[in-house]
Enzyme design. Sequence first.
Site, PDB file in Angstrom:
ATOM      1  N   ALA A  72       0.716  -0.997   0.241  1.00 50.89           N
ATOM      2  CA  ALA A  72      -0.239  -0.494  -0.040  1.00 50.89           C
ATOM      3  C   ALA A  72       0.834   0.933  -0.036  1.00 50.89           C
ATOM      4  O   ALA A  72       2.232   1.218   0.113  1.00 50.89           O
ATOM      5  CB  ALA A  72      -0.987   0.155   1.190  1.00 50.89           C
ATOM      6  N   GLY A 118       0.491  -5.271   1.177  1.00 50.83           N
ATOM      7  CA  GLY A 118      -0.387  -5.057  -0.142  1.00 50.83           C
ATOM      8  C   GLY A 118      -0.423  -5.425  -0.817  1.00 50.83           C
ATOM      9  O   GLY A 118      -0.976  -6.113  -2.129  1.00 50.83           O
ATOM     10  N   GLU A 121      -0.827  -9.147  -0.143  1.00 51.82           N
ATOM     11  CA  GLU A 121      -1.879  -8.858  -0.588  1.00 51.82           C
ATOM     12  C   GLU A 121      -2.464  -9.168  -1.765  1.00 51.82           C
ATOM     13  O   GLU A 121      -3.916  -9.926  -1.453  1.00 51.82           O
ATOM     14  CB  GLU A 121      -2.567  -8.230   0.900  1.00 51.82           C
ATOM     15  CG  GLU A 121      -1.693  -8.076   2.092  1.00 51.82           C
ATOM     16  CD  GLU A 121      -1.753  -7.488   3.184  1.00 51.82           C
ATOM     17  OE1 GLU A 121      -1.880  -6.318   2.701  1.00 51.82           O
ATOM     18  OE2 GLU A 121      -3.278  -6.776   4.230  1.00 51.82           O
ATOM     19  N   GLU A 141       5.291  -4.559   7.197  1.00 56.95           N
ATOM     20  CA  GLU A 141       3.589  -3.858   8.144  1.00 56.95           C
ATOM     21  C   GLU A 141       3.828  -3.460   9.701  1.00 56.95           C
ATOM     22  O   GLU A 141       4.477  -2.520   9.753  1.00 56.95           O
ATOM     23  CB  GLU A 141       2.629  -4.368   8.387  1.00 56.95           C
ATOM     24  CG  GLU A 141       1.640  -4.142   7.100  1.00 56.95           C
ATOM     25  CD  GLU A 141       1.903  -5.656   6.101  1.00 56.95           C
ATOM     26  OE1 GLU A 141       2.735  -6.224   6.024  1.00 56.95           O
ATOM     27  OE2 GLU A 141       0.525  -5.444   5.072  1.00 56.95           O
TER      28      GLU A 141
END
Length: 265
Positions: A72, A118, A121, A141
């Site tokens: 992200a 992300g 993911e 993270e």
Amino acid sequence: MTMLDELEFRNLQLDQHGPLAVLTVTRPKALNALNSDTLSEIAQAVDLVIENPEVGALIVTGGGDRAFVAGADISELAELGDVYAGREAALAGQDVMHQISSLPIPVIAAVNGFALGGGLELALACDVRVASPQAKLGLPEVTLGLIPGFGGTQRLSRLIGAGRALDLMLTARQVGAEEALALGLVNYVADDPLTKAREVAEQMVKNAPIALSLVKEAVRRGLDTTLEAGLEVEADLFGMAVATQDFREGTAAFLAKRRAAFKGE
Ligand SMILES: C/C=C/C(=O)SCCNC(=O)CCNC(=O)[C@H](O)C(C)(C)COP(=O)(O)OP(=O)(O)OC[C@H]1O[C@@H](n2cnc3c(N)ncnc32)[C@H](O)[C@@H]1OP(=O)(O)O
């Protein structure tokens, strides 16, 4: 019907090659990090793929030669002000990953470099992963004071087991392609992951399309339930497969020693 590759996006490219659609995230300056604009473009692109009956499989990859998706977008995450904004950001990312994982067609990630946070993911929301030998995968993270929020804590544990997933998430370490293969985190390692992903997708789209979607549904629903309930789901979906024209065609073709011509009916 609109050809998928006629549409313009800012942060991704959508191409169609016969029955295969290829979604490429293209923010090379940020190693293809997912900001909210990119996430919403992915959602729009996936909607277009769903609506296009010509597309039998989707490949997801990253533009440039360094990254699949490096996570992200950390500059956007840094602006999150409170518990509600954090929760909304996670739910927004989860929605897109769920949209991908519940597509009725096979989805293959061609992991051509960093797949972190992300980005991993996103790859985990796909059905099958092909990694390049240079790929680096991880959920880092906790190095940012965060936890995975786009499904990683759940999908990684289900894919490789809680013990291995916890090792990766708690150490934040990045694994290379060969270790990822040994962990079951990726299915294939190939010098050209996009070409390999195409080969795998082509093999898949030769099969009966409704059966492909029912296999996906049976696995997805079964993962969230007991063995007993999962077996009932399997029997129900097996019944639905038997009600298709493709089942008649597939069995007739086998018995007549000819190739089946599936119509997705
Ligand atoms: C719910 C989900 C949460 C998350 O996903 S949290 C984020 C998880 N991901 C990460 O923590 C990875 C962050 N990125 C990195 O650690 C490094 O990058 C790499 C190891 C992947 C590569 O390092 P190097 O080769 O030194 O490249 P570079 O100079 O760091 O990156 C090139 C440009 O890309 C930007 N960038 C990389 N990843 C992100 C990101 N995730 N969000 C926003 N920008 C990113 C950098 O800042 C830089 O930009 P500039 O050239 O302007 O300095």
